[in-house]
Design a protein around this motif. Structure first.
Motif, short mmCIF file in Angstrom:
data_model
loop_
_atom_site.label_atom_id
_atom_site.label_comp_id
_atom_site.label_asym_id
_atom_site.label_seq_id
_atom_site.Cartn_x
_atom_site.Cartn_y
_atom_site.Cartn_z
N LEU A 197 0.84 -1.20 0.00
CA LEU A 197 0.00 0.00 0.00
C LEU A 197 0.87 1.25 0.00
O LEU A 197 1.74 1.41 0.86
N THR A 208 1.28 4.66 1.19
CA THR A 208 0.64 5.25 2.36
C THR A 208 0.16 6.68 2.13
O THR A 208 -0.71 7.17 2.86
N ARG A 210 -2.92 5.89 -0.80
CA ARG A 210 -3.84 4.82 -0.39
C ARG A 210 -4.22 3.93 -1.56
O ARG A 210 -5.37 3.56 -1.75
N GLU A 216 -7.23 1.29 -5.83
CA GLU A 216 -7.79 1.53 -4.51
C GLU A 216 -8.39 0.27 -3.90
O GLU A 216 -8.44 0.14 -2.67
#
Length: 221
Positions: free
Chosen positions: A45, A47, A50, A73
């Motif tokens: 992921l 950060t 996202r 996503e």
């Protein structure tokens, strides 16, 4: 113009692994304490934005024309699983904790291609193109990425960066999104500087139990 790759059928063993990850009770491990080990299969992921590191059997319509790498996503997409491996000479035995500063390959589970970058401009941001390259997990020296993290080993709760061995860029996302045929997916590219756009965290996956006891130590991210 984008193009779909040939074949597209996942090898039975790889498909079985992904199905095991997706089925409740099938061995999938959520993000938590512990170390990332060689041979583990996981999602990554970004950060800041996202989105999870993703690839699929669709080739870039410009630049290298190799298999595209994007950010998505969705947390449940089977095309976002990557296996942690060593270089072509080895150096990452199954179950050994990944060291901060160690060079690894990230192999896309469903297509068998390695995360790769080279001196082509990325389609949207004009940074450095990141692609998936090779066959059956074997590519070239431009598939190697150094894990930049704090401490001795890559901890599953820690934020890390991936710096390309051959060109020194960092695996990054800055928010640009594609249109058709992969509408809404984010561009993944290489950037020359370490910043908030290139921080990643281990998420869903199967983490091989460490086969050796990690030693204490400290390195800087």
């Amino acid at each position: 113009m984008w193009s779909a790759g040939r074949g597209g059928a996942a090898r039975p063993a790889l498909l079985g692994l992904v199905l095991a990850l997706l089925v409740p009770g099938g061995g999938a491990a959520k993000t938590g304490t512990g170390l990332v080990t060689c041979g583990s299969v996981l999602k990554l992921l970004n950060t800041q934005h996202r989105v999870r590191l993703h690839s699929h059997d669709i080739k870039y319509g410009s630049g290298s024309g190799q298999q595209s790498v994007t950010g998505v996503e969705a947390s449940d997409d089977a095309n976002s699983y990557w296996r942690i491996r060593g270089g072509s000479e080895g150096g990452c035995p199954r179950g050994f904790p990944v060291r901060c500063g160690q060079a690894v390959r990230l192999t896309h589970v469903l297509t068998g291609k390695n995360l790769h970058t080279h001196h082509f401009p990325s389609p949207l941001s004009n940074n450095q193109e990141v692609s998936a390259f090779g066959e059956d997990g074997e590519g070239d020296d431009l598939d190697l990425w150094t894990v930049r993290c704090s401490g001795k080993h890559w901890d599953r709760e820690a934020v890390v960066r991936f710096q390309h061995v051959g060109t020194s860029v960092f695996l990054s996302v800055t928010g640009e999104q594609y249109g058709s045929p992969i509408r809404g997916q984010h561009e993944v590219h290489g950037m020359s500087s370490a910043n908030t756009h290139n921080t990643w965290k281990a998420m869903e996956g199967i983490f091989i139990k460490p086969s050796v006891e990690p030693s204490a130590g400290h390195d800087e991210l």
